[in-house]
Design a protein around this motif. Structure first.
Motif, PDB file in Angstrom:
ATOM      1  N   LEU A   9       0.837  -1.195   0.000  1.00  0.00           N
ATOM      2  CA  LEU A   9       0.000   0.000   0.000  1.00  0.00           C
ATOM      3  C   LEU A   9       0.872   1.246   0.000  1.00  0.00           C
ATOM      4  O   LEU A   9       1.724   1.413   0.864  1.00  0.00           O
ATOM      5  CB  LEU A   9      -0.875  -0.032   1.258  1.00  0.00           C
ATOM      6  CG  LEU A   9      -1.913   1.027   1.482  1.00  0.00           C
ATOM      7  CD1 LEU A   9      -2.968   1.004   0.378  1.00  0.00           C
ATOM      8  CD2 LEU A   9      -2.590   0.799   2.830  1.00  0.00           C
ATOM      9  N   PHE A  10       0.669   2.108  -0.988  1.00  0.00           N
ATOM     10  CA  PHE A  10       1.359   3.386  -1.066  1.00  0.00           C
ATOM     11  C   PHE A  10       0.290   4.467  -1.088  1.00  0.00           C
ATOM     12  O   PHE A  10      -0.628   4.411  -1.915  1.00  0.00           O
ATOM     13  CB  PHE A  10       2.216   3.480  -2.332  1.00  0.00           C
ATOM     14  CG  PHE A  10       3.270   2.417  -2.407  1.00  0.00           C
ATOM     15  CD1 PHE A  10       4.500   2.609  -1.803  1.00  0.00           C
ATOM     16  CD2 PHE A  10       3.027   1.224  -3.062  1.00  0.00           C
ATOM     17  CE1 PHE A  10       5.476   1.621  -1.858  1.00  0.00           C
ATOM     18  CE2 PHE A  10       3.993   0.237  -3.131  1.00  0.00           C
ATOM     19  CZ  PHE A  10       5.221   0.429  -2.517  1.00  0.00           C
ATOM     20  N   ILE A  11       0.407   5.441  -0.202  1.00  0.00           N
ATOM     21  CA  ILE A  11      -0.579   6.509  -0.106  1.00  0.00           C
ATOM     22  C   ILE A  11       0.119   7.850  -0.252  1.00  0.00           C
ATOM     23  O   ILE A  11       1.136   8.111   0.398  1.00  0.00           O
ATOM     24  CB  ILE A  11      -1.343   6.438   1.229  1.00  0.00           C
ATOM     25  CG1 ILE A  11      -2.156   5.149   1.273  1.00  0.00           C
ATOM     26  CG2 ILE A  11      -2.244   7.664   1.411  1.00  0.00           C
ATOM     27  CD1 ILE A  11      -3.014   4.981   2.495  1.00  0.00           C
ATOM     28  N   ILE A  12      -0.442   8.688  -1.110  1.00  0.00           N
ATOM     29  CA  ILE A  12       0.067  10.039  -1.308  1.00  0.00           C
ATOM     30  C   ILE A  12      -1.031  10.995  -0.853  1.00  0.00           C
ATOM     31  O   ILE A  12      -2.147  10.962  -1.375  1.00  0.00           O
ATOM     32  CB  ILE A  12       0.409  10.296  -2.789  1.00  0.00           C
ATOM     33  CG1 ILE A  12       1.448   9.267  -3.265  1.00  0.00           C
ATOM     34  CG2 ILE A  12       0.897  11.730  -2.988  1.00  0.00           C
ATOM     35  CD1 ILE A  12       1.602   9.223  -4.770  1.00  0.00           C
ATOM     36  N   ILE A  13      -0.712  11.814   0.143  1.00  0.00           N
ATOM     37  CA  ILE A  13      -1.665  12.779   0.666  1.00  0.00           C
ATOM     38  C   ILE A  13      -1.277  14.140   0.106  1.00  0.00           C
ATOM     39  O   ILE A  13      -0.196  14.642   0.381  1.00  0.00           O
ATOM     40  CB  ILE A  13      -1.649  12.796   2.203  1.00  0.00           C
ATOM     41  CG1 ILE A  13      -2.022  11.415   2.740  1.00  0.00           C
ATOM     42  CG2 ILE A  13      -2.590  13.872   2.742  1.00  0.00           C
ATOM     43  CD1 ILE A  13      -1.771  11.247   4.216  1.00  0.00           C
ATOM     44  N   ARG A  14      -2.167  14.711  -0.687  1.00  0.00           N
ATOM     45  CA  ARG A  14      -1.923  16.011  -1.314  1.00  0.00           C
ATOM     46  C   ARG A  14      -2.814  17.039  -0.628  1.00  0.00           C
ATOM     47  O   ARG A  14      -3.961  17.215  -1.006  1.00  0.00           O
ATOM     48  CB  ARG A  14      -2.204  15.933  -2.804  1.00  0.00           C
ATOM     49  CG  ARG A  14      -1.340  14.898  -3.505  1.00  0.00           C
ATOM     50  CD  ARG A  14      -1.478  14.994  -5.005  1.00  0.00           C
ATOM     51  NE  ARG A  14      -0.794  13.927  -5.686  1.00  0.00           N
ATOM     52  CZ  ARG A  14       0.509  13.853  -5.908  1.00  0.00           C
ATOM     53  NH1 ARG A  14       1.295  14.813  -5.472  1.00  0.00           N
ATOM     54  NH2 ARG A  14       1.029  12.833  -6.551  1.00  0.00           N
ATOM     55  N   LYS A  15      -2.236  17.679   0.401  1.00  0.00           N
ATOM     56  CA  LYS A  15      -3.035  18.609   1.206  1.00  0.00           C
ATOM     57  C   LYS A  15      -3.473  19.833   0.414  1.00  0.00           C
ATOM     58  O   LYS A  15      -4.565  20.338   0.617  1.00  0.00           O
ATOM     59  CB  LYS A  15      -2.274  19.006   2.462  1.00  0.00           C
ATOM     60  CG  LYS A  15      -2.169  17.856   3.445  1.00  0.00           C
ATOM     61  CD  LYS A  15      -1.528  18.278   4.737  1.00  0.00           C
ATOM     62  CE  LYS A  15      -1.465  17.093   5.688  1.00  0.00           C
ATOM     63  NZ  LYS A  15      -0.870  17.437   6.962  1.00  0.00           N
TER      64      LYS A  15
ATOM     65  N   VAL B  43      -6.366  12.393  -1.953  1.00  0.00           N
ATOM     66  CA  VAL B  43      -5.605  11.233  -1.504  1.00  0.00           C
ATOM     67  C   VAL B  43      -5.497  10.294  -2.691  1.00  0.00           C
ATOM     68  O   VAL B  43      -6.497   9.986  -3.343  1.00  0.00           O
ATOM     69  CB  VAL B  43      -6.314  10.497  -0.338  1.00  0.00           C
ATOM     70  CG1 VAL B  43      -5.565   9.229   0.027  1.00  0.00           C
ATOM     71  CG2 VAL B  43      -6.446  11.398   0.863  1.00  0.00           C
ATOM     72  N   GLU B  44      -4.265   9.867  -2.988  1.00  0.00           N
ATOM     73  CA  GLU B  44      -4.056   8.867  -4.024  1.00  0.00           C
ATOM     74  C   GLU B  44      -3.545   7.601  -3.364  1.00  0.00           C
ATOM     75  O   GLU B  44      -2.681   7.662  -2.488  1.00  0.00           O
ATOM     76  CB  GLU B  44      -3.041   9.351  -5.052  1.00  0.00           C
ATOM     77  CG  GLU B  44      -3.548  10.473  -5.919  1.00  0.00           C
ATOM     78  CD  GLU B  44      -2.550  10.823  -7.002  1.00  0.00           C
ATOM     79  OE1 GLU B  44      -2.326   9.968  -7.882  1.00  0.00           O
ATOM     80  OE2 GLU B  44      -1.999  11.932  -6.926  1.00  0.00           O
TER      81      GLU B  44
ATOM     82  N   GLU C  82     -11.270  12.722  -2.601  1.00  0.00           N
ATOM     83  CA  GLU C  82     -11.091  13.982  -1.892  1.00  0.00           C
ATOM     84  C   GLU C  82     -10.745  13.665  -0.442  1.00  0.00           C
ATOM     85  O   GLU C  82     -11.248  12.680   0.111  1.00  0.00           O
ATOM     86  CB  GLU C  82     -12.391  14.797  -1.915  1.00  0.00           C
ATOM     87  CG  GLU C  82     -12.855  15.204  -3.296  1.00  0.00           C
ATOM     88  CD  GLU C  82     -12.051  16.352  -3.869  1.00  0.00           C
ATOM     89  OE1 GLU C  82     -11.665  17.241  -3.102  1.00  0.00           O
ATOM     90  OE2 GLU C  82     -11.825  16.343  -5.096  1.00  0.00           O
ATOM     91  N   LEU C  83      -9.917  14.506   0.179  1.00  0.00           N
ATOM     92  CA  LEU C  83      -9.658  14.358   1.603  1.00  0.00           C
ATOM     93  C   LEU C  83     -10.954  14.583   2.364  1.00  0.00           C
ATOM     94  O   LEU C  83     -11.685  15.537   2.095  1.00  0.00           O
ATOM     95  CB  LEU C  83      -8.620  15.379   2.084  1.00  0.00           C
ATOM     96  CG  LEU C  83      -7.163  14.999   1.926  1.00  0.00           C
ATOM     97  CD1 LEU C  83      -6.284  16.179   2.291  1.00  0.00           C
ATOM     98  CD2 LEU C  83      -6.805  13.802   2.756  1.00  0.00           C
TER      99      LEU C  83
END
Length: 166
Positions: free
Chosen positions: A65-71, A76-77, A99-100
């Protein structure tokens, strides 16, 4: 990122079910992956606005699992795969995006959940479990460094990873 620790019982079990690996090879690839990440991390400095934190854990792995949080874009990807008989490097990684969620609601049995939210919820719980280990006195921290981060400011960002999402 959360990566599996070399020479742990979970890794031993995973090696047994993976085609083309014996335990020694599996552990060596795990060590090489960690060293490769440390090399990448050593090249990141404080001029980078994002952060990269990696916990090395020895618990039960659920899935790659790889998570990218783009604030900034409030997205969230998620890229995930599955632990089957092939090594995860040969497996497909489906991509999920959402969406976050600004609220603090539980996602289970929600009418509005989606896969990205479920993966993020799981990741948050695992991250919190591993983060507790950062509060161990420095003279008791494992010499293998179970948390690696870049740049130097990333440790603060990673410790507070989900605070700004609530």
């Amino acid at each position: 990122m959360l990566i599996l620790k070399a020479d742990c019982r979970s890794g031993e079990l995973r090696a047994q079910e993976t085609n083309g690996f014996n335990l020694y090879e599996f552990n060596e690839y795990s060590k090489l992956f960690k060293v490769s990440l440390e090399d990448v991390i050593s090249r990141i400095d404080n001029t980078i606005s994002g952060s990269l934190g990696v916990f090395v854990y020895d618990g039960l792995p659920s899935l790659p699992l790889f998570i990218i949080i783009r604030k900034e874009s409030k997205k969230v990807e998620v890229y995930n795969s599955f632990y089957l008989t092939e090594p995860v490097s040969k497996m497909p990684y489906p991509h999920w995006e959402t969406e976050l969620n600004p609220g603090n609601q539980e996602l289970f049995e929600s009418d509005h959940w989606n896969m990205s939210e479920l993966f993020l919820d799981y990741f948050k719980k695992r991250w919190e479990m591993e983060k507790e280990k950062l509060h161990v006195p420095e003279n008791e921290i494992d010499e293998n460094k179970n948390f690696i981060h870049a740049p130097s400011l990333a440790i603060d960002k990673c410790v507070e990873l989900f605070i700004g999402m609530k």
